[in-house]
Scaffold this motif. Structure first.
Motif, PDB file in Angstrom:
ATOM      1  N   THR A 124       9.991   6.799  -2.853  1.00 23.65           N
ATOM      2  CA  THR A 124      10.574   6.053  -1.735  1.00 23.65           C
ATOM      3  C   THR A 124       9.594   5.997  -0.571  1.00 23.65           C
ATOM      4  OG1 THR A 124      12.734   6.916  -2.420  1.00 23.65           O
ATOM      5  CG2 THR A 124      12.617   5.828  -0.282  1.00 23.65           C
ATOM      6  N   LEU A 128       7.849   2.607   1.143  1.00 19.27           N
ATOM      7  CA  LEU A 128       7.833   2.329   2.580  1.00 19.27           C
ATOM      8  C   LEU A 128       6.418   2.032   3.064  1.00 19.27           C
ATOM      9  CD1 LEU A 128      10.240   4.864   4.347  1.00 19.27           C
ATOM     10  CD2 LEU A 128      10.184   2.387   4.687  1.00 19.27           C
ATOM     11  N   CYS A 131       5.233  -1.356   2.263  1.00 22.72           N
ATOM     12  CA  CYS A 131       5.843  -2.371   3.122  1.00 22.72           C
ATOM     13  C   CYS A 131       5.259  -2.352   4.530  1.00 22.72           C
ATOM     14  CB  CYS A 131       7.353  -2.155   3.196  1.00 22.72           C
ATOM     15  SG  CYS A 131       8.228  -2.521   1.662  1.00 22.72           S
ATOM     16  N   LEU A 282      16.895  -3.936   7.786  1.00 23.49           N
ATOM     17  CA  LEU A 282      16.272  -3.640   6.500  1.00 23.49           C
ATOM     18  C   LEU A 282      17.249  -3.896   5.356  1.00 23.49           C
ATOM     19  CD1 LEU A 282      13.932  -2.591   4.820  1.00 23.49           C
ATOM     20  CD2 LEU A 282      14.628  -0.263   5.373  1.00 23.49           C
ATOM     21  N   GLU A 320      14.763   3.111  -1.935  1.00 26.22           N
ATOM     22  CA  GLU A 320      13.624   2.669  -2.744  1.00 26.22           C
ATOM     23  C   GLU A 320      13.916   1.328  -3.413  1.00 26.22           C
ATOM     24  OE1 GLU A 320      10.953   3.959  -6.644  1.00 26.22           O
ATOM     25  OE2 GLU A 320      12.501   5.328  -5.892  1.00 26.22           O
ATOM     26  N   LEU A 323      13.683  -1.529  -0.971  1.00 25.24           N
ATOM     27  CA  LEU A 323      12.300  -1.859  -0.617  1.00 25.24           C
ATOM     28  C   LEU A 323      11.558  -2.558  -1.753  1.00 25.24           C
ATOM     29  CD1 LEU A 323      11.499   1.551   1.088  1.00 25.24           C
ATOM     30  CD2 LEU A 323      11.619  -0.647   2.274  1.00 25.24           C
ATOM     31  N   ARG A 324      11.854  -2.174  -2.980  1.00 30.54           N
ATOM     32  CA  ARG A 324      11.132  -2.720  -4.127  1.00 30.54           C
ATOM     33  C   ARG A 324      11.803  -3.954  -4.732  1.00 30.54           C
ATOM     34  NH1 ARG A 324       7.396   0.979  -6.254  1.00 30.54           N
ATOM     35  NH2 ARG A 324       7.702   3.167  -5.651  1.00 30.54           N
TER      36      ARG A 324
END
Length: 430
Positions: A124, A128, A131, A282, A320, A323-324
């Motif tokens: 995770t 981050l 990103c 987010l 995670e 974000l992915r």
């Protein structure tokens, strides 16, 4: 009186109901203690006359079969994307799948190659940093307030932090930044004025116990007109760590939210640490994100308070995956195609025999308070709002000027049929 006493004699005994095969089957997902609690509650209502004797068994079966989670899923028809009262960000399907996968045993703190203990939440953290390349390191705690508390404690527990008067904000549910920070033993020193704070104000306030400078984004209000503030590059010249609480969780610039600070830009502009929330722009789970200097992030990671504020495996998995994965619901709703929004609204209105009006949606969650989200809504009688909230599925609509307005911005397209069914029921009750 005699007839009522005779009725009471027919009330089933507790042990009879607890041993009833159907009751045991209906309550298979509940603990024995919970089933017994339900049975005793139903029997108490029957003995007091609130429930008919002949209805006891059916009521027990209904209550023991109810879900073990009491939260009610809600269709958000308010047009407010990050709705705090509805749990802020709805998670993506990928995040939900990741949470399910992490629900069992998982290598959250295990190196499978060596069989030894490994770094917690490494994947995770790496997601981050991909990103936000401007960050040297990242740490995840359980919410934004926790991140701010940890950073201030780590840097200044024996000293003070400088903060502009214009940034002495109140966050959700009446909590205010100064008491939050001061509860850790850190002294918060105000500098400048509400509308104008200059570099000299910070410089003049620095003393032997000053440990850091904090800038808090006043996310849910604006001070405009005769104003002055100090940028991060200038603050860095004072030789103290500069902390930026951007709040909203925006990791990179968004053209639709031009005045909303993002983590990547804030770090490039000179902040040593950036603090953000995971469950706002987010679009992930509730989390506090700390990004920035590897030395300072590592200090925060090693601080004893970090153990009390760390997140669990479910949060790490959901973050995670957010974000992915593909676009999460929050950014999707914020950038909804206007033509598609209008088409869906008019189609629903036609099926209901209702009218459509232009409305302005909101980002919500304290983010971009001056940014309106142009859209459309179906107009219903105001009395529908109550029946929509009480219906199944439950729908939360907006009530304005004596009208109930349904904005489909935050309604998944696959839920439109359920929404229409709920509205038809509400209309039948008014």
């Amino acid at each position: 009186m005699g007839a009522r006493e005779d009725d009471r004699r027919r009330i089933p005994r507790t042990d009879v109901l607890l041993n009833d095969a159907e009751v045991r089957s209906a309550g298979r997902d509940k603990s024995v203690a919970e089933v017994e609690f339900v049975v005793r509650g139903v029997l108490a209502r029957a003995r007091s006359g609130q429930l008919g004797v002949d209805d006891v068994r059916a009521q027990v079966l209904s209550e023991v079969a109810s879900p073990t989670y009491s939260g009610t899923p809600v269709l958000n028809a308010t047009g407010v994307v990050v709705h705090t009262n509805l749990g802020r960000a709805p998670l993506s399907s990928g995040a939900v799948s990741a949470m399910v996968a992490a629900a069992g045993y998982v290598d959250v703190e295990l190196d499978l190659a060596t069989g030894r203990r490994g770094p917690r939440g490494l994947a995770t953290r790496e997601a981050l940093l991909r990103c936000v390349p401007a960050a040297e390191d990242a740490l995840i705690v359980n919410n934004g307030a926790a991140a701010l508390t940890l950073v201030c404690t780590m840097l200044a527990q024996d000293g003070e932090v400088l903060l502009s008067r214009g940034e002495m904000v109140e966050i959700g549910d009446g909590f205010r930044i100064p008491p939050l920070i001061e509860s850790t033993g850190v002294r918060l020193r105000e500098v400048g004025m509400t509308n104008r704070t200059r570099l000299a104000d910070y410089a003049d306030a620095i003393g032997p116990r000053t440990r850091a400078i904090l800038k808090v984004h006043p996310s849910n209000f604006r001070v405009s007109g005769f104003t002055t503030s100090v940028g991060f590059a200038e603050l860095r010249t004072l030789g103290l760590p500069v902390i930026a609480d951007v709040g909203s969780g925006l990791l990179s610039p968004d053209p639709a939210l031009p005045d909303e600070p993002d983590a990547a830009t804030t770090l490039r502009d000179g902040a040593d640490l950036v603090i953000a929330s995971g469950d706002k722009l987010l679009g992930g789970p509730q989390a506090g994100i700390i990004l920035g200097s590897s030395a300072l992030v590592e200090r925060a990671r090693r601080h004893p308070l970090a153990r009390a504020l760390r997140v669990d495996k479910i949060t790490l998995a959901a973050l995670e995956a957010t974000l992915r994965g593909v676009e999460a619901p929050v950014p999707h709703y914020l950038h909804l195609d206007p033509a598609r929004h209008e088409e869906r609204t008019r189609r629903l209105a036609d099926r209901l025999g209702a009218t459509v009006v232009e409305v302005t949606g909101r980002v919500g969650g304290g983010g971009a308070p001056e940014v309106g989200l142009p859209g459309w809504a179906v107009v219903l009688p105001e009395a529908c709002a109550l029946h929509l909230r009480r219906g199944r599925p439950t729908v939360l609509a907006r009530v304005e000027q004596g009208q109930c307005l349904l904005d489909v911005r935050c309604i998944p397209e696959e839920s439109e049929e359920a929404l229409e069914s709920a509205v038809q029921f509400a209309l039948s009750q008014v």
